[in-house]
Scaffold this motif. Structure first.
Motif, PDB file in Angstrom:
ATOM      1  N   GLU A  35       0.829  -1.335   0.027  1.00 31.09           N
ATOM      2  CA  GLU A  35       0.105   0.055   0.064  1.00 31.09           C
ATOM      3  C   GLU A  35       0.957   1.217   0.090  1.00 31.09           C
ATOM      4  OE1 GLU A  35      -2.595  -0.140   3.228  1.00 31.09           O
ATOM      5  OE2 GLU A  35      -3.126  -2.263   3.040  1.00 31.09           O
TER       6      GLU A  35
ATOM      7  N   ASN B 245       2.995   2.612   2.459  1.00 34.79           N
ATOM      8  CA  ASN B 245       2.280   2.698   3.731  1.00 34.79           C
ATOM      9  C   ASN B 245       2.619   1.539   4.499  1.00 34.79           C
ATOM     10  OD1 ASN B 245       0.475   2.882   5.893  1.00 34.79           O
ATOM     11  ND2 ASN B 245      -1.246   2.291   4.634  1.00 34.79           N
ATOM     12  N   GLU B 246       2.195   0.300   3.955  1.00 34.99           N
ATOM     13  CA  GLU B 246       2.602  -0.885   4.591  1.00 34.99           C
ATOM     14  C   GLU B 246       2.581  -2.175   3.374  1.00 34.99           C
ATOM     15  OE1 GLU B 246      -0.586  -2.283   7.271  1.00 34.99           O
ATOM     16  OE2 GLU B 246      -2.062  -1.882   6.028  1.00 34.99           O
TER      17      GLU B 246
HETATM   18 MG   LIG Z   1      -3.618  -0.893   5.373  1.00 35.11          MG
END
Ligand SMILES: [Mg+2]
Ligand SMILES: Nc1ncnc2c1ncn2[C@@H]1O[C@H](COP(=O)(O)OP(=O)(O)O)[C@@H](O)[C@H]1O
Length: 359
Positions: A256, A267-268
């Motif tokens: 992400e 993000n992750e």
């Molecule tokens: Mg997430």
């Protein structure tokens, strides 16, 4: 035991986790002539309905785990929060894809962000919070922060936007002082994700990025095309290839991203198939589920091609009552997961709406 005897099609794939991702993996495996054994600790495991075999037992039940590894040729996961000892045991007994190191890394936001940053890829600024003292290291008068638990967070659970040190202390105590991070708030103008697959011979295929809109921290829609410029898409591919290769990863990896102007931050990552890749079931020449099964069972990957513009909409909570009574048509494909309990915020299905003009 007839392990490793016969053709690829005799293979039994063990899948840890029994949710909708497990169901869709089992269906994809079946299509390729492979069998699946789902292991889950939850009675309400829709994937049991699609598997050749299933085990209902805790993730640390040693007897059940022993039977499971004796039955399967390879193992994979459909959720990442599996106890460390269990993953150690499984990967000692059978090939586990992705490797356990990648799973451990993505279980912990702090380790994950450090790893991404060490590889020269930007993430939001963050600090580690192990006790009340650590909170003083974030200057809330300069910028707010998001307190996130290092482990077990999903769909926005275990995270809170914080404006002051006092508020942070209160929430940290409310979380029973579990290890956390504080992360800066990114004023992104778009969230996107990539679904990347790496095969056993190291070849890599990536689905085009989807644009993701979250509501209440839960994925609401994923759209194709994302609307990103081709140069940003190329950068996303470069980052995705770098991360999946550095992890020596086999299978589908989801990443992400936050996009701000022309800047990309990760993000992750999720070491598995992902909600934002469900569009591939009706919008691409191969689904993320089939691609994952291909990678882990040493079958050639398919070069992903987008067939239509498409929007994937999640069916959450009581919205299921509407969609259960609706019909598929040529441009709308409804996927209902068959979970028995309807809860607020629970993902119960998704709808892929095709926009029919050729790319
Ligand atoms: Mg997430
Ligand atoms: N640092 C941040 N800045 C802005 N929005 C954020 C930030 N962290 C999380 N969010 C929002 O919350 C959503 C869920 O957070 P995420 O860290 O991906 O956790 P989860 O594991 O619950 O998916 C993100 O997709 C994004 O919309």
């Amino acid at each position: 035991m007839n392990k490793n005897i016969g053709s690829e099609s005799n293979k039994m794939i063990g899948i840890l986790g029994g949710g909708q991702l497990g169901s869709m993996l089992a269906i994809a495996a079946n299509k390729l002539g492979l069998k699946t054994h789902i292991y889950s600790s939850s009675k309400d495991s829709p994937a049991f309905n699609y598997a050749t075999k299933y085990t209902l037992a805790d993730y640390n039940n040693q007897i059940a785990l022993k039977d499971f590894v004796e039955d399967v040729d390879i193992a994979t996961i459909e959720f990442e929060n599996i106890p460390e000892q269990t993953l150690n045991y499984i990967s000692d007994c059978v090939p586990l894809y992705p490797n356990k190191e990648s799973i451990f890394l993505s279980q912990d936001r702090f380790l994950e962000k450090n790893f991404i940053r060490q590889n020269g890829v930007e993430v939001a600024d963050f600090i580690e919070i192990n006790n009340k003292e650590d909170i003083k290291k974030w200057d809330f008068s300069l910028k707010p922060g998001i307190l996130k638990t290092r482990k077990f967070g999903y769909d926005g659970k275990g995270q809170k936007l914080i404006n002051s040190m006092r508020m942070c202390e209160e929430y940290f105590i409310g979380l029973n002082n579990v290890p956390c991070i504080i992360e800066e708030v990114i004023p992104f103008h778009m969230e996107v994700s990539t679904i990347t697959t790496r095969s056993q011979d190291g070849s890599i295929e990536i689905f085009e990025p989807s644009r993701n809109i979250h509501k209440n921290h839960i994925l609401h829609t994923s759209s194709i095309p994302s609307g990103l410029s081709s140069s940003l898409i190329e950068k996303l591919y470069e980052i995705s290839k770098l991360i999946i290769s550095k992890l020596n990863y086999i299978g589908v990896l989801s990443i992400e991203f936050f996009i701000t102007n022309n800047n990309i931050k990760v993000n992750e990552i999720a070491p598995r198939v992902h909600n934002s890749g469900h569009w591939t079931m009706n919008g691409a020449n191969v689904s993320q589920f089939e691609q994952h099964i291909r990678a882990i069972s040493n079958m050639p990957l398919i070069k992903p091609k987008t067939l239509h513009s498409l929007e994937m909409l999640n069916i959450i909570g009581t919205d299921i009552h509407y969609w259960e009574k609706s019909n598929d048509n040529e441009d709308r494909k409804i996927h209902i997961y068959g979970k028995t309990e309807i809860k607020k915020g629970r993902k119960l299905g998704h709808v892929n709406s095709i926009k029919r003009f050729k790319k």
